[in-house]
Design an enzyme around this catalytic site. Structure first.
Site, PDB file in Angstrom:
ATOM      1  N   ASN A  94       0.821  -1.222   0.000  1.00 23.91           N
ATOM      2  CA  ASN A  94       0.000   0.000   0.000  1.00 23.91           C
ATOM      3  C   ASN A  94       0.853   1.270   0.000  1.00 23.91           C
ATOM      4  OD1 ASN A  94       0.822  -0.549   2.640  1.00 23.91           O
ATOM      5  ND2 ASN A  94      -0.962   0.447   3.551  1.00 23.91           N
ATOM      6  N   ASP A 305       3.436  -5.743  11.874  1.00 21.85           N
ATOM      7  CA  ASP A 305       2.518  -4.802  11.216  1.00 21.85           C
ATOM      8  C   ASP A 305       3.002  -3.358  11.446  1.00 21.85           C
ATOM      9  OD1 ASP A 305       0.486  -3.713   9.750  1.00 21.85           O
ATOM     10  OD2 ASP A 305      -1.138  -4.381  11.055  1.00 21.85           O
ATOM     11  N   PHE A 323      -5.001   4.590  10.981  1.00 22.56           N
ATOM     12  CA  PHE A 323      -4.732   3.357  11.722  1.00 22.56           C
ATOM     13  C   PHE A 323      -3.242   3.020  11.618  1.00 22.56           C
ATOM     14  CE2 PHE A 323      -9.221   2.735  10.393  1.00 22.56           C
ATOM     15  CZ  PHE A 323      -9.791   2.376  11.592  1.00 22.56           C
ATOM     16  N   GLY A 324      -2.648   2.495  12.688  1.00 23.51           N
ATOM     17  CA  GLY A 324      -1.293   1.954  12.557  1.00 23.51           C
ATOM     18  C   GLY A 324      -0.386   2.231  13.736  1.00 23.51           C
TER      19      GLY A 324
HETATM   20 ZN   LIG Z   1      -3.779  -5.468   7.526  1.00 20.82          ZN
END
Ligand SMILES: [Zn+2]
Length: 432
Positions: A94, A305, A323-324
């Site tokens: 991404n 992640d 998010f993250g």
């Molecule tokens: Zn994911």
């Protein structure tokens, strides 16, 4: 250069080795392993009281290059990985543009070759622009060097598209890494749906959002008779589905992150946007189920992640923040402190889940093991050293990490990639 690592406790889960051994490295490969190696002209590392393991592999990293270099570049992400004890990272597609074509994969590989301290393995998307509609030319991307396929961040909603992707992945022998989420059920939620989402007044993402997609994709993978890897497992219901599938010999593997193991939705009381992550931090019951799943072998892999975001992007209302969580530089110490030091799992199991298992899933034949002929990717651990997490010391460009101030025991003391020392903590010297 020749490198001799002496007197370390060598743990190699692939050969069930756990012994005090010397390792000789030459031209990027391990060339000798025995109790005492005497040789001239090699650089000697004294690893007494340290643990020598196969290089750690993070199969779920977000580097932001190309397109969002203010958050992270391939070089800074690799530096963060080296400091975090990782010798290889697989990066999600991404980026901007999305890694859905040969040009982007080749760009990542060439930048990595020039600027990255660790091995970088690009993951291509499953669909064009990760839009879920049209499959990319998977054969062309595999040929260009994509190690796996994933629309991570977005689920592949169309079951027919997912079925075809799985069938191609079988032909190409290149795995699908599956972000399992039903966006309609997630309904633009920002945290786990449950007691705390009502209490905090935030829109919830139900557990069923993950469970339904895990179930669908296990059914599709079983039908196609192809391996599938479920990314960032977060809920008890999905654990149970995977456990049952494994009993029936479906080729499903899965990973879990430190934040889903060690944090829960109740931690959101201060609306700290550094805790906003997808899938969201779940309930205490879910986190306990994940730990049990790790112990029972239902979970195969530890992954980070790693999702860097700038300070400005996270310095907004909870609803609006991206998010993250930034994870490469805290993951190993968290796993060592919370799982190994506290005897939840053995050191050998931890090492297997962060080196041997991801190497097997990604098909990295010469990695994830310590044996003569294997790549000289080595992580050296100091199990005794205590640290206090300080995001200001991060090598990553971003600092969005919720473990700031946590006191943890156990650190990556040295990272060696292809026989070259790419990171060494001061503690290695201090420990002698
Ligand atoms: Zn994911």
């Amino acid at each position: 250069m020749r490198l001799l690592i002496k007197n370390g406790r060598v743990i190699d889960p692939s050969s069930k080795t756990d012994d005090t051994l010397d390792l000789l490295i030459e031209k990027g490969k391990i060339v000798d392993i025995k109790a005492k190696i005497e040789t001239k002209g090699a650089k000697v590392i004294d690893a007494s009281n340290l643990v020598v393991t196969p290089g750690f592999i993070d199969m779920h990293t977000h580097l932001r290059e190309p397109g969002q270099e203010d958050k992270e570049t391939i070089a800074t992400g690799a530096l963060a990985a080296a400091k975090g004890g990782f010798t290889s990272i697989a990066c999600m597609p991404n980026t901007d543009p999305v890694n859905d074509n040969r040009g982007v994969t080749e760009y990542i590989l060439s930048e990595a070759k020039k600027n990255a301290l660790v091995n970088i393995f690009p993951i291509a998307s499953i669909t064009k622009d990760q839009a879920g509609k049209e499959l990319i030319d998977m054969a062309d991307l595999a040929d260009a060097g994509a190690i796996a396929f994933s629309d991570d961040g977005f689920p592949v909603e169309d079951s027919q598209v997912m079925r075809r992707a799985l069938e191609y992945s079988r032909i190409l022998n290149t795995p699908i890494i599956d972000h399992c989420e039903d966006k309609k059920l997630s309904n633009e939620g920002v945290m786990h749906e449950g007691y705390y989402s009502y209490f905090f007044g935030l829109k919830g993402i139900p557990a069923s959002s993950e469970e339904t997609m895990v179930a669908r994709d296990i059914i599709l993978a079983k039908k196609a008779d192809v391996p599938i890897h479920i990314a960032h497992l977060s809920v008890k219901g999905a654990v149970n589905i995977i456990k049952e599938a494994k009993k029936k010999n479906v080729k499903v593997t899965t990973e879990v992150t430190p934040h889903h193991l060690f944090l829960t939705d109740s931690h959101l009381e201060n609306y700290d946007t550094n805790l906003k992550v997808n899938p969201p931090l779940r309930s205490k019951e879910d986190a306990q189920a994940l730990i049990k799943a790790v112990k029972e072998g239902v979970v195969d892999v530890f992954a980070t992640d790693h999702a860097p975001h700038t300070l400005d992007e996270k310095d907004v209302e909870f609803d609006k923040a991206p998010f993250g969580i930034n994870g490469l530089e805290t993951a190993v110490s968290l796993f060592l402190d919370k799982l190994v030091t506290k005897n939840v799992i053995s050191l050998q199991k931890f090492i297997g889940m962060i080196s041997t298992a991801p190497a097997l899933i990604l098909g990295l034949e010469n990695k994830g093991k310590i044996c003569v002929g294997a790549d000289a990717d080595i992580t050296i651990l100091n199990l005794h050293k205590e640290i206090v997490v300080d995001v200001n010391t991060f090598k990553s460009k971003s600092k969005n990490n919720p473990f700031q101030g946590w006191k943890l025991r156990g650190i990556p003391a040295m990272t060696i990639v292809g026989g070259k020392i790419v990171y060494s903590s001061a503690s290695l010297e201090n420990f002698k």
